[in-house]
Enzyme design. Structure first.
Site, mmCIF file in Angstrom:
data_model
loop_
_atom_site.group_PDB
_atom_site.id
_atom_site.type_symbol
_atom_site.label_atom_id
_atom_site.label_comp_id
_atom_site.label_asym_id
_atom_site.label_seq_id
_atom_site.Cartn_x
_atom_site.Cartn_y
_atom_site.Cartn_z
ATOM 1 N N ASN A 158 0.823 -1.209 0.000
ATOM 2 C CA ASN A 158 0.000 0.000 0.000
ATOM 3 C C ASN A 158 0.859 1.263 0.000
ATOM 4 O O ASN A 158 1.601 1.484 -0.949
ATOM 5 C CB ASN A 158 -1.069 -0.018 1.101
ATOM 6 C CG ASN A 158 -0.586 -0.237 2.500
ATOM 7 O OD1 ASN A 158 -0.157 -1.337 2.853
ATOM 8 N ND2 ASN A 158 -0.672 0.775 3.351
ATOM 9 N N ASP A 159 0.798 2.113 1.016
ATOM 10 C CA ASP A 159 1.415 3.448 0.975
ATOM 11 C C ASP A 159 2.827 3.448 0.382
ATOM 12 O O ASP A 159 3.668 2.618 0.748
ATOM 13 C CB ASP A 159 1.537 4.015 2.392
ATOM 14 C CG ASP A 159 0.214 4.198 3.082
ATOM 15 O OD1 ASP A 159 -0.812 3.756 2.566
ATOM 16 O OD2 ASP A 159 0.223 4.789 4.172
ATOM 17 N N GLN A 175 4.619 0.335 2.086
ATOM 18 C CA GLN A 175 4.053 -0.484 3.137
ATOM 19 C C GLN A 175 3.776 -1.870 2.568
ATOM 20 O O GLN A 175 3.007 -2.028 1.618
ATOM 21 C CB GLN A 175 2.769 0.136 3.667
ATOM 22 C CG GLN A 175 2.994 1.354 4.542
ATOM 23 C CD GLN A 175 3.615 0.982 5.884
ATOM 24 O OE1 GLN A 175 2.942 0.510 6.787
ATOM 25 N NE2 GLN A 175 4.914 1.209 6.016
ATOM 26 N N SER A 218 4.261 4.147 7.689
ATOM 27 C CA SER A 218 4.756 5.029 6.630
ATOM 28 C C SER A 218 5.686 6.124 7.126
ATOM 29 O O SER A 218 5.681 6.491 8.301
ATOM 30 C CB SER A 218 3.574 5.662 5.896
ATOM 31 O OG SER A 218 2.865 4.689 5.180
ATOM 32 N N ARG A 285 1.333 10.195 12.840
ATOM 33 C CA ARG A 285 2.026 9.265 11.945
ATOM 34 C C ARG A 285 2.463 9.919 10.628
ATOM 35 O O ARG A 285 2.127 11.043 10.329
ATOM 36 C CB ARG A 285 1.132 8.064 11.634
ATOM 37 C CG ARG A 285 -0.218 8.401 10.997
ATOM 38 C CD ARG A 285 -1.035 7.130 10.786
ATOM 39 N NE ARG A 285 -2.369 7.402 10.265
ATOM 40 C CZ ARG A 285 -3.439 7.603 11.016
ATOM 41 N NH1 ARG A 285 -3.341 7.600 12.336
ATOM 42 N NH2 ARG A 285 -4.620 7.829 10.451
#
Length: 583
Positions: A158-159, A175, A218, A285
């Site tokens: 993902n990210d 990620q 992240s 985050r």
């Protein structure tokens, strides 16, 4: 969802005053029946959750693990001499596997590992070690794997995290959940790939795995040219959020590399920032860290609670809060761009997890918006979510371009991997009638992937669609210039379904350009140099019929059409699939 309101006894046929009249034998029978069901339930749970274990003398690089989508996710442990070294969740197949995942266990070569977790002994024994991954002969040849969009070998991605140019090559981080195609945020890694051209990527071993502070979420990367952190001149530094799945805390940490990005060491003084108590939230985050030359300090942009916070530091270890701006969500990026290429006139861009962004001014400590929230991309996936998310731009670009890559929240059907990266785009800031606007277009390196073009001029939509039928469903890069009659529309379809509609009012004097990238599961559409950037999830091709165009009126014209078949970025991997990429 079950209601918390107890049922009315009368509706069950037993009025309150009749309860004492229930026959004692019937009551005892119900009790015995309930106890029987309880025993069966407990035995079932015990069978399902019973832990099995085995010892493996490690002599190979990988553990190959069979996975079933129907199995429950359970957590397994690897211990060496009684000390836990790894913990990972997976859907271990009890019968026929749907696909295989792999773990790199080369660090344990010559040692005996103790593998344990909830499963049958037969399922645990099906895990085996080898120097190649299971399915290496079909890797990158899978029928629904995108051919010019980066995807991982196995598992979930993902990210985008901290893409950077470093020592002659591009590094891409993301990620990663390498344990299956459904993710668990408590067990994320940082995936890692390298490239010489932003197009052809070689996946490496994970850059970061779990440590005592939790899962590495992240963040960003930087080059510490002046050794401000004390880890060595020109060290490659990763700044990330550590997430503790038990306490739910999110704290900021550092890892660094002094061997060219081959391996990373967690900073012993982690965390470098813990602001959970200060902001009254665990939502702290995704640190974006960069050097701000005018003030000679580092800047951290951090998502906190309801917006973006700004911190500064001179040593990357101690951080001072400077400001906060509400709005945007997660995964910040902040960078400066010239307007229309004029470096004497620049603006700063602040954007978050989606394609939303603000244009404004930045003084090294605070960002001042000078625009409403704008968007540079649009489009949803099959679930209605933004198809583009968590984009990041490359740091340290050697040519000064602002190139970004985004997570494509798109699921190729039936694959041993899930999600993809969208095609890299170059950001430019251009003046428009509404003021400066961010534009994203495919990077120039796309030329390397284009095959021989079929070019047509001044053609009807019938001729266009016949040429597209001949080209097949993809992968393709299709460019066209059109003249739309007043109030006419251009419909873009794939496999018989409209994926975008463009109106004549979007083009100056009805004339405009469109570029459509078609790959497995994804279409990316760029209108007039990024005035619109549309991302769509598309179905797997079920016939030779793919992309098509249609006008509402008879006087609209396709002035020029270019159809490029796209080369696969995986050819080099297919030719040498048994040569594993090592740091």
């Amino acid at each position: 969802m079950h209601s918390k309101t107890p049922p009315n006894r009368t509706t069950l046929g037993v009025a309150a005053g009749q309860v004492r009249q229930i026959d004692g034998t019937a009551r005892r029978n119900r009790v015995h029946l309930a106890l029987g069901f309880l025993v069966i339930l407990l035995l079932s749970v015990s069978t399902l959750l019973s832990a099995q274990d085995r010892d493996i003398n490690v002599s190979k690089r990988y553990l190959n693990i069979p996975v079933s989508r129907a199995s429950k996710m359970h957590v397994f442990q690897i211990k060496v001499d009684g000390v836990e070294k790894r913990e990972f969740p997976t859907q271990l197949a009890e019968h026929q596997p749907d696909y295989w995942i792999f773990l790199d266990i080369s660090e344990f070569k010559g040692k005996t590992i103790h593998l344990s977790g909830p499963s049958s002994q037969a399922a645990l024994d099906a895990i085996y070690q080898a120097d190649t991954i299971e399915g290496a002969d079909t890797l990158y040849k899978e029928p629904n794997r995108p051919q010019f969009h980066f995807t991982v070998k196995r598992g979930w991605s993902n990210d985008i995290n901290g893409p950077i140019f470093y020592k002659g090559q591009y590094h891409l981080f993301w990620q990663a959940f390498p344990f299956g195609t459904t993710w668990d945020t408590g067990f994320m890694y940082w995936g890692h790939a390298i490239s010489k051209d932003l197009i052809h990527w070689q996946e490496r071993s994970p850059a970061l795995m779990l440590d005592h502070l939790g899962s590495p979420w992240s963040g960003s990367s930087l080059v510490d040219h002046n050794n401000d952190g004390g880890w060595g001149k020109d060290a490659l530094v990763l700044v990330y959020t550590a997430f503790d799945r038990r306490s739910k805390k999110q704290v900021q940490c550092i890892a660094y590399s002094t061997d060219g990005g081959a391996t990373f060491t967690h900073y012993a003084g982690n965390p470098i920032l813990d602001s959970n108590s200060e902001v009254g939230s665990n939502d702290t985050r995704d640190p974006k860290v960069f050097w701000y030359a005018p003030a000679k300090h580092w800047v951290m942009v951090l998502f906190e609670k309801d917006g973006m916070s700004f911190f500064t530091s001179t040593d990357l270890k101690s951080w001072t809060r400077k400001s906060h701006i509400k709005g945007l969500h997660e995964c910040p990026d902040l960078f400066e761009l010239p307007i229309d290429g004029d470096r004497a006139h620049t603006k700063w861009i602040l954007h978050g997890g989606s394609s939303g962004y603000f244009i404004g001014a930045f003084d090294g400590e605070s960002f001042t918006p000078e625009s409403p929230e704008l968007h540079y991309a649009e489009g949803t996936n099959a679930h209605g979510d933004d198809a583009l998310y968590a984009a990041q731009s490359f740091a340290e670009m050697p040519d000064g371009r602002r190139v970004q890559i985004a997570w494509g929240r798109i699921q190729p059907e039936g694959m041993p991997f899930n999600q993809m990266m969208l095609f890299p785009t170059e950001f430019k800031l251009v003046n428009t009638k509404g003021g400066p606007r961010l534009r994203a277009t495919p990077i120039g390196e796309i030329d390397k992937l284009r095959g021989k073009a079929e070019t047509l001029s001044s053609v009807t939509t019938g001729e266009v669609n016949r040429a597209l039928d001949k080209a097949g469903p993809g992968p393709l890069d299709v460019k066209l210039k059109v003249t739309l009659a007043k109030d006419d529309e251009l419909a873009i379809g794939y496999q018989g379904k409209t994926i975008a509609t463009l109106h004549s009012t979007e083009f100056e004097s009805g004339q405009g350009s469109v570029e459509v990238l078609i790959d497995k599961a994804v279409a990316e559409i760029f209108v007039d140099g990024g005035a619109r950037y549309i991302v769509r999830e598309i179905p797997a091709a079920t016939s030779s019929h793919g992309l098509e165009f249609g006008f509402g009126g008879s006087t609209s014209v396709v002035n020029r059409l270019e159809i490029y078949p796209m080369k696969s970025i995986w050819k080099m991997h297919q030719a040498s699939h048994r040569q594993e990429v090592r740091p």
